[in-house]
Motif scaffolding. Structure first.
Motif, mmCIF file in Angstrom:
data_model
loop_
_atom_site.group_PDB
_atom_site.id
_atom_site.type_symbol
_atom_site.label_atom_id
_atom_site.label_comp_id
_atom_site.label_asym_id
_atom_site.label_seq_id
_atom_site.Cartn_x
_atom_site.Cartn_y
_atom_site.Cartn_z
ATOM 1 N N GLU A 1 0.821 -1.214 0.000
ATOM 2 C CA GLU A 1 0.000 0.000 0.000
ATOM 3 C C GLU A 1 0.853 1.261 0.000
ATOM 4 O O GLU A 1 0.415 2.303 -0.472
ATOM 5 C CB GLU A 1 -0.931 0.000 1.209
ATOM 6 C CG GLU A 1 -2.064 -0.997 1.103
ATOM 7 C CD GLU A 1 -2.905 -1.069 2.374
ATOM 8 O OE1 GLU A 1 -2.543 -0.435 3.377
ATOM 9 O OE2 GLU A 1 -3.923 -1.786 2.347
ATOM 10 N N ASN A 2 2.045 1.187 0.547
ATOM 11 C CA ASN A 2 2.922 2.357 0.646
ATOM 12 C C ASN A 2 4.163 2.227 -0.226
ATOM 13 O O ASN A 2 5.139 2.941 -0.019
ATOM 14 C CB ASN A 2 3.338 2.563 2.108
ATOM 15 C CG ASN A 2 2.151 2.913 2.963
ATOM 16 O OD1 ASN A 2 1.569 3.977 2.807
ATOM 17 N ND2 ASN A 2 1.773 2.010 3.850
ATOM 18 N N LEU B 1 5.634 5.382 -1.785
ATOM 19 C CA LEU B 1 6.372 6.214 -0.831
ATOM 20 C C LEU B 1 7.731 5.604 -0.510
ATOM 21 O O LEU B 1 8.728 6.327 -0.402
ATOM 22 C CB LEU B 1 5.564 6.398 0.460
ATOM 23 C CG LEU B 1 4.256 7.161 0.314
ATOM 24 C CD1 LEU B 1 3.484 7.151 1.635
ATOM 25 C CD2 LEU B 1 4.522 8.584 -0.140
#
Length: 140
Positions: A6-7, A10
């Motif tokens: 999900e990240n 980033l």
């Protein structure tokens, strides 16, 4: 694992910034590590090859950082065959660097020297983390 995926964009951007920082640091590494006497003692051909290879490694790491920063969302959330191959290539690059951290460098360079031991481990853990992030992107 879900949290990583999900990240992932980033994480890729963070790795990109660290690679760009490493590229900048590479520009000053000879001065930081006081290599001038050793570099000056090299034969002219070996010195020239050493310097050019240093520049090309710096450029390569900078390109990895720039490409990763620019295409992090695509690498993480809508991977194409190209982005998977790129992530695999960069992951392999840093994975090989991890292996070389242990198999090529003599422990005499860092054992018994707390500062150098810290840097040795920091680099290994960092390169391993970068390898891992890129391979997660391959699997995305």
């Amino acid at each position: 694992m879900k949290l990583i995926f999900e990240n992932l964009d980033l994480l890729l951007r963070f790795v990109a910034l660290l690679q760009l920082a490493l590229a900048v640091l590479n520009l000053f590494i000879a001065r930081i590590l006081n290599w001038k006497p050793e570099v000056d003692a090299m034969s002219p051909l070996v010195r020239d090859v050493f310097i050019i290879h240093g520049w090309f490694i710096t450029i390569t790491v900078a390109m990895f950082g720039i490409l990763t920063w620019r295409f992090a969302p695509e690498m993480a959330h809508a991977p194409t065959e190209l982005s998977r191959w790129l992530c695999a290539a960069i992951g392999i690059f840093w994975g090989i660097r991890c292996v070389l951290q242990w198999l090529h460098y003599s422990p005499a360079h860092w054992q018994g020297k707390p500062g150098r031991t810290f840097i040795h481990w920091l680099l290994f853990v960092g390169y391993f983390a970068w390898t891992t992030v890129y391979f997660f992107a391959v699997l995305a």
